[in-house]
Design a protein around this motif. Sequence first.
Motif, PDB file in Angstrom:
ATOM      1  N   GLU A 260      59.854  71.729  36.286  1.00  0.00           N
ATOM      2  CA  GLU A 260      61.315  71.699  36.375  1.00  0.00           C
ATOM      3  C   GLU A 260      61.809  70.315  36.791  1.00  0.00           C
ATOM      4  O   GLU A 260      62.837  69.827  36.270  1.00  0.00           O
ATOM      5  CB  GLU A 260      61.796  72.767  37.358  1.00  0.00           C
ATOM      6  CG  GLU A 260      61.665  74.187  36.824  1.00  0.00           C
ATOM      7  CD  GLU A 260      62.054  75.244  37.836  1.00  0.00           C
ATOM      8  OE1 GLU A 260      62.593  76.283  37.421  1.00  0.00           O
ATOM      9  OE2 GLU A 260      61.806  75.044  39.041  1.00  0.00           O
ATOM     10  N   LYS A 261      61.094  69.688  37.707  1.00  0.00           N
ATOM     11  CA  LYS A 261      61.478  68.326  38.133  1.00  0.00           C
ATOM     12  C   LYS A 261      61.328  67.349  36.971  1.00  0.00           C
ATOM     13  O   LYS A 261      62.196  66.500  36.729  1.00  0.00           O
ATOM     14  CB  LYS A 261      60.612  67.891  39.313  1.00  0.00           C
ATOM     15  CG  LYS A 261      60.919  68.623  40.605  1.00  0.00           C
ATOM     16  CD  LYS A 261      60.015  68.159  41.742  1.00  0.00           C
ATOM     17  CE  LYS A 261      60.321  68.908  43.024  1.00  0.00           C
ATOM     18  NZ  LYS A 261      59.406  68.509  44.128  1.00  0.00           N
ATOM     19  N   TRP A 262      60.229  67.473  36.238  1.00  0.00           N
ATOM     20  CA  TRP A 262      59.987  66.577  35.101  1.00  0.00           C
ATOM     21  C   TRP A 262      61.056  66.781  34.035  1.00  0.00           C
ATOM     22  O   TRP A 262      61.567  65.814  33.447  1.00  0.00           O
ATOM     23  CB  TRP A 262      58.597  66.852  34.514  1.00  0.00           C
ATOM     24  CG  TRP A 262      58.206  65.914  33.405  1.00  0.00           C
ATOM     25  CD1 TRP A 262      57.516  64.754  33.514  1.00  0.00           C
ATOM     26  CD2 TRP A 262      58.507  66.083  31.995  1.00  0.00           C
ATOM     27  NE1 TRP A 262      57.352  64.175  32.269  1.00  0.00           N
ATOM     28  CE2 TRP A 262      57.957  64.963  31.326  1.00  0.00           C
ATOM     29  CE3 TRP A 262      59.176  67.053  31.255  1.00  0.00           C
ATOM     30  CZ2 TRP A 262      58.045  64.795  29.948  1.00  0.00           C
ATOM     31  CZ3 TRP A 262      59.284  66.885  29.873  1.00  0.00           C
ATOM     32  CH2 TRP A 262      58.729  65.770  29.235  1.00  0.00           C
ATOM     33  N   ILE A 263      61.411  68.024  33.779  1.00  0.00           N
ATOM     34  CA  ILE A 263      62.426  68.344  32.774  1.00  0.00           C
ATOM     35  C   ILE A 263      63.769  67.718  33.147  1.00  0.00           C
ATOM     36  O   ILE A 263      64.453  67.135  32.298  1.00  0.00           O
ATOM     37  CB  ILE A 263      62.550  69.876  32.633  1.00  0.00           C
ATOM     38  CG1 ILE A 263      61.294  70.431  31.946  1.00  0.00           C
ATOM     39  CG2 ILE A 263      63.795  70.265  31.851  1.00  0.00           C
ATOM     40  CD1 ILE A 263      61.123  71.930  32.126  1.00  0.00           C
ATOM     41  N   ALA A 264      64.129  67.837  34.425  1.00  0.00           N
ATOM     42  CA  ALA A 264      65.394  67.247  34.883  1.00  0.00           C
ATOM     43  C   ALA A 264      65.365  65.721  34.765  1.00  0.00           C
ATOM     44  O   ALA A 264      66.349  65.104  34.322  1.00  0.00           O
ATOM     45  CB  ALA A 264      65.663  67.658  36.327  1.00  0.00           C
TER      46      ALA A 264
END
Length: 397
Positions: A260-264
């Motif tokens: 999720e952090k990478w996606i953001a």
Amino acid sequence: MKNENTKQLKILQFCDNFYPQIDGVVKVVDNSTKIMNERASAKVVVPKYKGKVFDDSIFPYEVLRRKTSSITFNGIEIPLPKKTDDLTCYIQSYNADIYHIHSPFFVGRYALKLARETHVPVVGTFHSQFKKDILSVTHSKMIADALVKNIVGVFNQCDEVWAPSVSTANVLYSYGYEKEIFIMENGTDFTYPDNANKMINAAKATYQIDVSQKNLLFVGQIRDVKNIPMILETLKALVLVDKSYHLYLVGEGPDKEKYEKWIAQNTLTNHVHFLGKIVDRGVLAGVYGACDLFFFPSSYDNAPIVVREACVMQTPTLLSADSVAAEPFTDGVNGYTAQENVTEMKDKILQIFQNPEQMKTVGRAAQKIPISFAQMVDKTLDRYDFLIKRYKDSHEK
């Protein structure tokens, strides 16, 4: 076809993982035991997880829980057995005709010990690429080699070893196992529903799957070992070319927060959709049918149930070329394959979506690949009969 000779068979299935934890092996054990118990007497021996309560009365077969403590390994809870004299006495009094182990660890070893004491034949199924799991945690080839040698030692004690595909058998041979391996293909409990359109439309509405977009689907544990980093990198490359690409991920796992952090950070939040665990099989069938392409480039999985579920729903699948999971597929005929890197996967997906009619043809052809659990159990019970007779003959001499 039902084998009349199996009516009186007593079967014990042993597994080191079970509900409330769910993976492909658990699904195989659960679904096959349900059908076995209609035709014979079948029970499962599995861990009782410390601090977790599960209502085993929901199963149509008896679940025997072995008390454990536990450790977490690679995001999965691993049970450590405790002494269970009452369970041992119960199993011994059951007088099973055959034991079937689905993992070479604590519960599997427990089965082997009991089999020696009760003089019962043991089948062992090799389901997982254990060496990859071990290496991903220890990063030590020496440790991995030592543990794999130990695993091979467990399978060597079985009266017969099964694998769900030829490629899976070759993985075990690569570990050093030298005896013959019997191929027992995994089944699926999915069938194409009569009300498929209704289920698909419901999934589109519930999860806001826009059919005007190009929708990719992944179902499985949300973990690095499933090649999800490459899936996300591939999506990023696709979106740079065409912003209509979306990815839907079904499942749970220890690496979700990291993704999720990478996606953001990569401004993909509007293109990646985590749907969580979907337990309802009808709802899951609808999700398969609502998406355009099942994207499963894992080189870790052997004979993944989720791929067979996608096939049943006529959703074409893209897999890594030469992966074990890709064994039943011919590129462009009943599935798609590409080399296991972002550039090749991106180019393949762009090519696939250029020919929507071929996608439909490939999806329909894929539906011929899976067998049902009923078919799997027919073959399983026939083989049990053969092994029990062979064991008795060899021990009477």
